[in-house]
Scaffold this motif. Structure first.
Motif, PDB file in Angstrom:
ATOM      1  N   GLY A  59       0.798  -1.223   0.000  1.00  0.00           N
ATOM      2  CA  GLY A  59       0.000   0.000   0.000  1.00  0.00           C
ATOM      3  C   GLY A  59       0.832   1.274   0.000  1.00  0.00           C
ATOM      4  O   GLY A  59       0.566   2.188  -0.796  1.00  0.00           O
ATOM      5  N   PRO A  60       1.839   1.406   0.885  1.00  0.00           N
ATOM      6  CA  PRO A  60       2.661   2.622   0.854  1.00  0.00           C
ATOM      7  C   PRO A  60       3.336   2.860  -0.492  1.00  0.00           C
ATOM      8  O   PRO A  60       3.459   4.007  -0.931  1.00  0.00           O
ATOM      9  CB  PRO A  60       3.681   2.366   1.975  1.00  0.00           C
ATOM     10  CG  PRO A  60       2.951   1.490   2.935  1.00  0.00           C
ATOM     11  CD  PRO A  60       2.119   0.582   2.076  1.00  0.00           C
ATOM     12  N   ALA A  61       3.761   1.786  -1.166  1.00  0.00           N
ATOM     13  CA  ALA A  61       4.367   1.950  -2.494  1.00  0.00           C
ATOM     14  C   ALA A  61       3.358   2.506  -3.489  1.00  0.00           C
ATOM     15  O   ALA A  61       3.691   3.350  -4.332  1.00  0.00           O
ATOM     16  CB  ALA A  61       4.920   0.612  -2.988  1.00  0.00           C
ATOM     17  N   LEU A  62       2.098   2.051  -3.394  1.00  0.00           N
ATOM     18  CA  LEU A  62       1.053   2.585  -4.276  1.00  0.00           C
ATOM     19  C   LEU A  62       0.790   4.052  -3.967  1.00  0.00           C
ATOM     20  O   LEU A  62       0.583   4.859  -4.880  1.00  0.00           O
ATOM     21  CB  LEU A  62      -0.232   1.777  -4.127  1.00  0.00           C
ATOM     22  CG  LEU A  62      -0.193   0.313  -4.560  1.00  0.00           C
ATOM     23  CD1 LEU A  62      -1.585  -0.285  -4.499  1.00  0.00           C
ATOM     24  CD2 LEU A  62       0.378   0.160  -5.954  1.00  0.00           C
ATOM     25  N   CYS A  63       0.794   4.405  -2.685  1.00  0.00           N
ATOM     26  CA  CYS A  63       0.589   5.806  -2.308  1.00  0.00           C
ATOM     27  C   CYS A  63       1.708   6.678  -2.873  1.00  0.00           C
ATOM     28  O   CYS A  63       1.451   7.766  -3.415  1.00  0.00           O
ATOM     29  CB  CYS A  63       0.523   5.944  -0.792  1.00  0.00           C
ATOM     30  SG  CYS A  63      -0.954   5.215  -0.033  1.00  0.00           S
ATOM     31  N   ARG A  64       2.940   6.204  -2.758  1.00  0.00           N
ATOM     32  CA  ARG A  64       4.070   6.982  -3.294  1.00  0.00           C
ATOM     33  C   ARG A  64       3.958   7.149  -4.809  1.00  0.00           C
ATOM     34  O   ARG A  64       4.232   8.229  -5.350  1.00  0.00           O
ATOM     35  CB  ARG A  64       5.394   6.310  -2.920  1.00  0.00           C
ATOM     36  CG  ARG A  64       5.767   6.452  -1.443  1.00  0.00           C
ATOM     37  CD  ARG A  64       7.185   6.012  -1.185  1.00  0.00           C
ATOM     38  NE  ARG A  64       7.340   4.574  -1.329  1.00  0.00           N
ATOM     39  CZ  ARG A  64       7.162   3.693  -0.354  1.00  0.00           C
ATOM     40  NH1 ARG A  64       6.819   4.105   0.863  1.00  0.00           N
ATOM     41  NH2 ARG A  64       7.328   2.406  -0.565  1.00  0.00           N
ATOM     42  N   ALA A  65       3.537   6.081  -5.497  1.00  0.00           N
ATOM     43  CA  ALA A  65       3.386   6.154  -6.950  1.00  0.00           C
ATOM     44  C   ALA A  65       2.288   7.141  -7.337  1.00  0.00           C
ATOM     45  O   ALA A  65       2.425   7.902  -8.308  1.00  0.00           O
ATOM     46  CB  ALA A  65       3.074   4.770  -7.516  1.00  0.00           C
ATOM     47  N   ALA A  66       1.191   7.142  -6.581  1.00  0.00           N
ATOM     48  CA  ALA A  66       0.087   8.071  -6.858  1.00  0.00           C
ATOM     49  C   ALA A  66       0.540   9.510  -6.671  1.00  0.00           C
ATOM     50  O   ALA A  66       0.195  10.397  -7.466  1.00  0.00           O
ATOM     51  CB  ALA A  66      -1.098   7.761  -5.957  1.00  0.00           C
ATOM     52  N   ARG A  67       1.298   9.757  -5.620  1.00  0.00           N
ATOM     53  CA  ARG A  67       1.771  11.126  -5.378  1.00  0.00           C
ATOM     54  C   ARG A  67       2.805  11.552  -6.414  1.00  0.00           C
ATOM     55  O   ARG A  67       2.824  12.703  -6.849  1.00  0.00           O
ATOM     56  CB  ARG A  67       2.345  11.235  -3.963  1.00  0.00           C
ATOM     57  CG  ARG A  67       1.294  11.051  -2.878  1.00  0.00           C
ATOM     58  CD  ARG A  67       0.151  12.072  -3.049  1.00  0.00           C
ATOM     59  NE  ARG A  67      -1.011  11.744  -2.227  1.00  0.00           N
ATOM     60  CZ  ARG A  67      -2.222  11.628  -2.695  1.00  0.00           C
ATOM     61  NH1 ARG A  67      -2.464  11.786  -3.986  1.00  0.00           N
ATOM     62  NH2 ARG A  67      -3.233  11.361  -1.890  1.00  0.00           N
ATOM     63  N   ALA A  68       3.661  10.618  -6.835  1.00  0.00           N
ATOM     64  CA  ALA A  68       4.646  10.944  -7.878  1.00  0.00           C
ATOM     65  C   ALA A  68       3.947  11.300  -9.184  1.00  0.00           C
ATOM     66  O   ALA A  68       4.434  12.135  -9.953  1.00  0.00           O
ATOM     67  CB  ALA A  68       5.602   9.771  -8.081  1.00  0.00           C
ATOM     68  N   ALA A  69       2.790  10.669  -9.442  1.00  0.00           N
ATOM     69  CA  ALA A  69       2.018  10.949 -10.664  1.00  0.00           C
ATOM     70  C   ALA A  69       1.111  12.160 -10.507  1.00  0.00           C
ATOM     71  O   ALA A  69       0.377  12.509 -11.427  1.00  0.00           O
ATOM     72  CB  ALA A  69       1.189   9.726 -11.039  1.00  0.00           C
ATOM     73  N   ARG A  70       1.131  12.797  -9.328  1.00  0.00           N
ATOM     74  CA  ARG A  70       0.330  13.984  -9.034  1.00  0.00           C
ATOM     75  C   ARG A  70      -1.169  13.737  -9.223  1.00  0.00           C
ATOM     76  O   ARG A  70      -1.902  14.591  -9.723  1.00  0.00           O
ATOM     77  CB  ARG A  70       0.781  15.185  -9.880  1.00  0.00           C
ATOM     78  CG  ARG A  70       2.235  15.575  -9.641  1.00  0.00           C
ATOM     79  CD  ARG A  70       2.621  16.798 -10.450  1.00  0.00           C
ATOM     80  NE  ARG A  70       4.004  17.161 -10.242  1.00  0.00           N
ATOM     81  CZ  ARG A  70       4.457  17.888  -9.215  1.00  0.00           C
ATOM     82  NH1 ARG A  70       3.600  18.335  -8.314  1.00  0.00           N
ATOM     83  NH2 ARG A  70       5.737  18.170  -9.095  1.00  0.00           N
TER      84      ARG A  70
END
Length: 227
Positions: A59-70
């Motif tokens: 889950g944290p990796a998905l959150c980081r990816a979502a934030r990186a994609a703005r």
């Protein structure tokens, strides 16, 4: 409103999806990190409910990816980890809220509504989408144009909701396809044109001006009506 549930416990995912659908949310599901990331990065979800422990990517990796994609998607992280340091790690990864398992579905719904208000406010009321005389009542799941009720199929409702949420913006056919038919693999792009024509027929049944503009070679736009 559209919600993505990423949870590898398929029984829990089904229960969460059922509860959300009973509140008239449109729900898609994924059961591992890779499939969840693929859906999440489409950018068509208002809220994503993400389990911490997932096969593939957590889950944290998905959150980081979502934030990186703005992405503008609000992120709610589910986990059995309730320690302060775990919560800090979850928020640091980009999560907007955190819910510890086991949880009551009533609390889940409250948090989803709160995230929706925070990230996707609707004016003038949080319970409706309005453009001139065209109104979607999100609480009672009814639609009208002026005093005339609109009898919409679920697909027509989702299409009109997407147009209303993006009134004044030109939406590409692929954007509409991804939002309205997100998790269906065999839907052809021509279905966008078909359902736009169905929706126009119902919106303009009493001879009103057509609020949907065709942008040739691109897609469609709902004209902003400030009356």
């Amino acid at each position: 409103m559209r919600v993505l549930v990423i949870e590898d416990d398929q029984r829990l995912a089904r229960l969460v999806a059922r509860v959300l659908r009973e509140e008239h949310y449109q729900v898609d599901q994924a059961h591992d990190g890779e499939a969840g990331l693929d859906l999440l990065l489409r950018g068509t979800y208002d809220v994503a409910i993400i389990d911490w422990m997932l096969p593939g990517r957590d889950g944290p990796a998905l959150c980081r990816a979502a934030r990186a994609a703005r992405l503008a998607t609000a992120l709610l992280l589910l986990t059995a980890r309730g320690q302060v340091e775990d919560k800090v790690a979850g928020f640091d990864s980009g999560a907007d809220d955190y819910l510890v398992k086991p949880f009551a579905f009533e609390e889940l719904l409250v948090r989803v509504r709160a995230l929706s208000r925070r990230f996707h406010p609707v004016a003038p009321s949080l319970d409706e989408l309005r453009n001139g005389e065209l109104v979607l009542d999100l609480r009672n799941h009814t639609a009208r144009r002026g005093l005339r009720s609109l009898d919409l199929t679920p697909t027509e409702w989702n299409l009109l909701e997407y147009l209303l949420r993006n009134a004044g913006q030109t939406l590409a056919k692929q954007q509409i396809l991804d939002y309205v038919w997100s998790y269906e693999q065999d839907v052809q792009p021509q279905m966008v044109e078909v359902y736009i024509s169905y929706l126009r027929r119902k919106l303009n049944a009493a001879g009103e001006p057509d609020p949907i503009v065709t942008v040739r070679g691109v897609g469609y736009r709902l004209e902003v009506d400030r009356v």
